[in-house]
Design a protein around this motif. Structure first.
Motif, PDB file in Angstrom:
ATOM      1  N   PHE A   1       0.836  -1.198   0.000  1.00  0.00           N
ATOM      2  CA  PHE A   1       0.000   0.000   0.000  1.00  0.00           C
ATOM      3  C   PHE A   1       0.867   1.243   0.000  1.00  0.00           C
ATOM      4  O   PHE A   1       2.037   1.205   0.370  1.00  0.00           O
ATOM      5  CB  PHE A   1      -0.908   0.005   1.231  1.00  0.00           C
ATOM      6  N   TYR A   2       0.252   2.360  -0.397  1.00  0.00           N
ATOM      7  CA  TYR A   2       0.940   3.645  -0.375  1.00  0.00           C
ATOM      8  C   TYR A   2       0.390   4.488   0.754  1.00  0.00           C
ATOM      9  O   TYR A   2      -0.818   4.524   0.992  1.00  0.00           O
ATOM     10  CB  TYR A   2       0.779   4.365  -1.723  1.00  0.00           C
ATOM     11  N   ILE A   3       1.280   5.140   1.472  1.00  0.00           N
ATOM     12  CA  ILE A   3       0.895   5.952   2.619  1.00  0.00           C
ATOM     13  C   ILE A   3       1.353   7.393   2.403  1.00  0.00           C
ATOM     14  O   ILE A   3       2.247   7.661   1.589  1.00  0.00           O
ATOM     15  CB  ILE A   3       1.515   5.386   3.916  1.00  0.00           C
ATOM     16  N   PRO A   4       0.739   8.355   3.094  1.00  0.00           N
ATOM     17  CA  PRO A   4       1.063   9.777   2.861  1.00  0.00           C
ATOM     18  C   PRO A   4       2.532  10.145   3.035  1.00  0.00           C
ATOM     19  O   PRO A   4       3.013  11.090   2.413  1.00  0.00           O
ATOM     20  CB  PRO A   4       0.196  10.488   3.910  1.00  0.00           C
ATOM     21  N   SER A   5       3.259   9.406   3.864  1.00  0.00           N
ATOM     22  CA  SER A   5       4.662   9.741   4.110  1.00  0.00           C
ATOM     23  C   SER A   5       5.604   9.253   3.016  1.00  0.00           C
ATOM     24  O   SER A   5       6.808   9.500   3.078  1.00  0.00           O
ATOM     25  CB  SER A   5       5.105   9.149   5.455  1.00  0.00           C
ATOM     26  N   ASP A   6       5.078   8.580   2.001  1.00  0.00           N
ATOM     27  CA  ASP A   6       5.922   8.096   0.909  1.00  0.00           C
ATOM     28  C   ASP A   6       6.540   9.260   0.142  1.00  0.00           C
ATOM     29  O   ASP A   6       5.948  10.334   0.045  1.00  0.00           O
ATOM     30  CB  ASP A   6       5.097   7.255  -0.072  1.00  0.00           C
ATOM     31  N   PRO A   7       7.725   9.059  -0.451  1.00  0.00           N
ATOM     32  CA  PRO A   7       8.332  10.091  -1.305  1.00  0.00           C
ATOM     33  C   PRO A   7       7.407  10.467  -2.449  1.00  0.00           C
ATOM     34  O   PRO A   7       6.593   9.654  -2.907  1.00  0.00           O
ATOM     35  CB  PRO A   7       9.612   9.411  -1.813  1.00  0.00           C
ATOM     36  N   ALA A   8       7.533  11.677  -2.929  1.00  0.00           N
ATOM     37  CA  ALA A   8       6.643  12.171  -3.984  1.00  0.00           C
ATOM     38  C   ALA A   8       6.712  11.323  -5.248  1.00  0.00           C
ATOM     39  O   ALA A   8       5.704  11.150  -5.945  1.00  0.00           O
ATOM     40  CB  ALA A   8       6.990  13.621  -4.309  1.00  0.00           C
ATOM     41  N   ILE A   9       7.885  10.750  -5.557  1.00  0.00           N
ATOM     42  CA  ILE A   9       8.040   9.959  -6.768  1.00  0.00           C
ATOM     43  C   ILE A   9       7.160   8.718  -6.747  1.00  0.00           C
ATOM     44  O   ILE A   9       6.762   8.198  -7.793  1.00  0.00           O
ATOM     45  CB  ILE A   9       9.531   9.560  -6.964  1.00  0.00           C
ATOM     46  N   TYR A  10       6.809   8.252  -5.535  1.00  0.00           N
ATOM     47  CA  TYR A  10       5.960   7.066  -5.421  1.00  0.00           C
ATOM     48  C   TYR A  10       4.555   7.344  -5.950  1.00  0.00           C
ATOM     49  O   TYR A  10       3.824   6.423  -6.321  1.00  0.00           O
ATOM     50  CB  TYR A  10       5.865   6.609  -3.967  1.00  0.00           C
TER      51      TYR A  10
END
Length: 328
Positions: free
Chosen positions: A166-175
């Motif tokens: 899953f993707y979470i808000p703290s992921d790097p912008a490139i994600y």
């Protein structure tokens, strides 16, 4: 020692035996159902190599079969499989299966709504190219984390670690690039398939109202036969796509909610994951349920064990009519 949880589309529930048993049942049933479907469809394809809808259906079932087989293999070898491989297959196969379902819907839409131009867009070689190209696109989208655009790697939360799906808000912008492309592909599959099916239903309805323009003595019979054939094919395509949509959309919704930073109950995540897995079982079942002639073929194969036979013509739904032996 860290306690490892691997969240995957088999619906791994950690120590929850009910979830694990359900996953095992889906995998076992899916393997058998897809294996049988592959064998039957391969025979149909050998006799109808020019039929685009059979080419696409066979491709879809092959994707499902390979998916189920790999899921079983990776469960057996789970301690030796990296999180990147888990994540890649988790993301790839639902997209691959859905894209084939959507392409089947689009092919039927063009066939019924643009019959005179159908040959310009769909021929066996072109159909195979479309399938390979779309599957290649799904592979590229799912493989983006391998080049740093997204991540499937293991992450840690205190004493607990798990493979990231899953993707979470703290992921790097490139994600966000991977998340956006994955979501775009997912929702595009749903929209294209839904719109195509609506157009297919309308076209079949219009066919039933259309008057013959050729031989008035033969046209009604020929028209009824063609309408029945097209309706049978459409039923299979619509059933397969409906099953995919039911299994797919909840996962997309959960993915968006998690990306927005909201909490989702773990049981809901597991259920949506199992629904994705179950889609690979729904496809062959949908094909059988919407092809009444298949029952006759299966029954015929079972009756081979009986001593008395006679030659008879057996319909196999929208795919072919073949001569085979059935019991008296």
């Amino acid at each position: 020692m860290d306690k490892n949880y691997t969240f995957e589309f088999e619906g791994d529930g950690g120590n929850n035996n009910s979830h694990n048993i359900l996953s095992a049942i889906i995998l076992a049933a899916g393997f058998i159902a897809n294996l049988v479907a592959v064998v039957f469809l391969y025979k149909h394809l050998q006799k109808h190599k020019e039929a685009n809808h059979i080419i696409l259906l066979f491709t879809l079932i092959m994707v499902d079969f390979i998916c189920i087989a790999l899921y079983i293999l990776r469960r057996i070898l789970r301690n030796f499989v990296s999180c990147n491989l888990f994540g890649f297959t988790n993301y790839l196969f639902p997209l691959a299966s859905g894209s084939m379902s959507s392409l089947m819907c689009f092919e039927r839409c063009i066939s019924l709504s643009m019959p005179y131009r159908y040959g310009n867009y769909f021929q066996p070689k072109k159909t195979k190219f479309y399938a390979v190209a779309i599957l290649g696109l799904m592979v590229c989208v799912s493989a983006l984390p391998f080049v740093g655009v997204g991540s499937y790697d293991k992450i840690f939360f205190g004493p607990v670690s798990f493979c990231k799906n899953f993707y979470i808000p703290s992921d790097p912008a490139i994600y966000n690039v991977h998340f956006a492309l994955y979501s775009l592909c997912g929702w595009s599959i749903v929209v294209i398939g839904a719109v195509s099916n609506i157009r297919v239903v309308y076209a079949i309805y219009a066919m039933t109202k259309m008057h013959a323009a050729v031989n008035l003595n033969q046209a009604p019979q020929l028209r009824n036969k063609e309408i029945k054939r097209q309706t049978n094919i459409a039923k299979t395509v619509i059933a397969i796509f409906t099953g995919f949509t039911i299994c797919w959309v909840p996962w997309l919704v959960v993915l968006i909610i998690l990306r927005a930073g909201k909490l989702v109950n773990n049981d809901i995540i597991i259920v949506t994951s199992q629904m994705l897995l179950a889609n690979h079982l729904v496809d062959p079942i949908s094909w059988v349920l919407t092809s009444p002639g298949i029952y006759k073929v299966i029954s015929t194969k079972l009756r081979v064990l009986l001593p008395c036979f006679q030659r008879s013509s057996v319909s196999v739904g929208p795919f072919e009519t073949t001569n085979t032996q059935i019991a008296i």
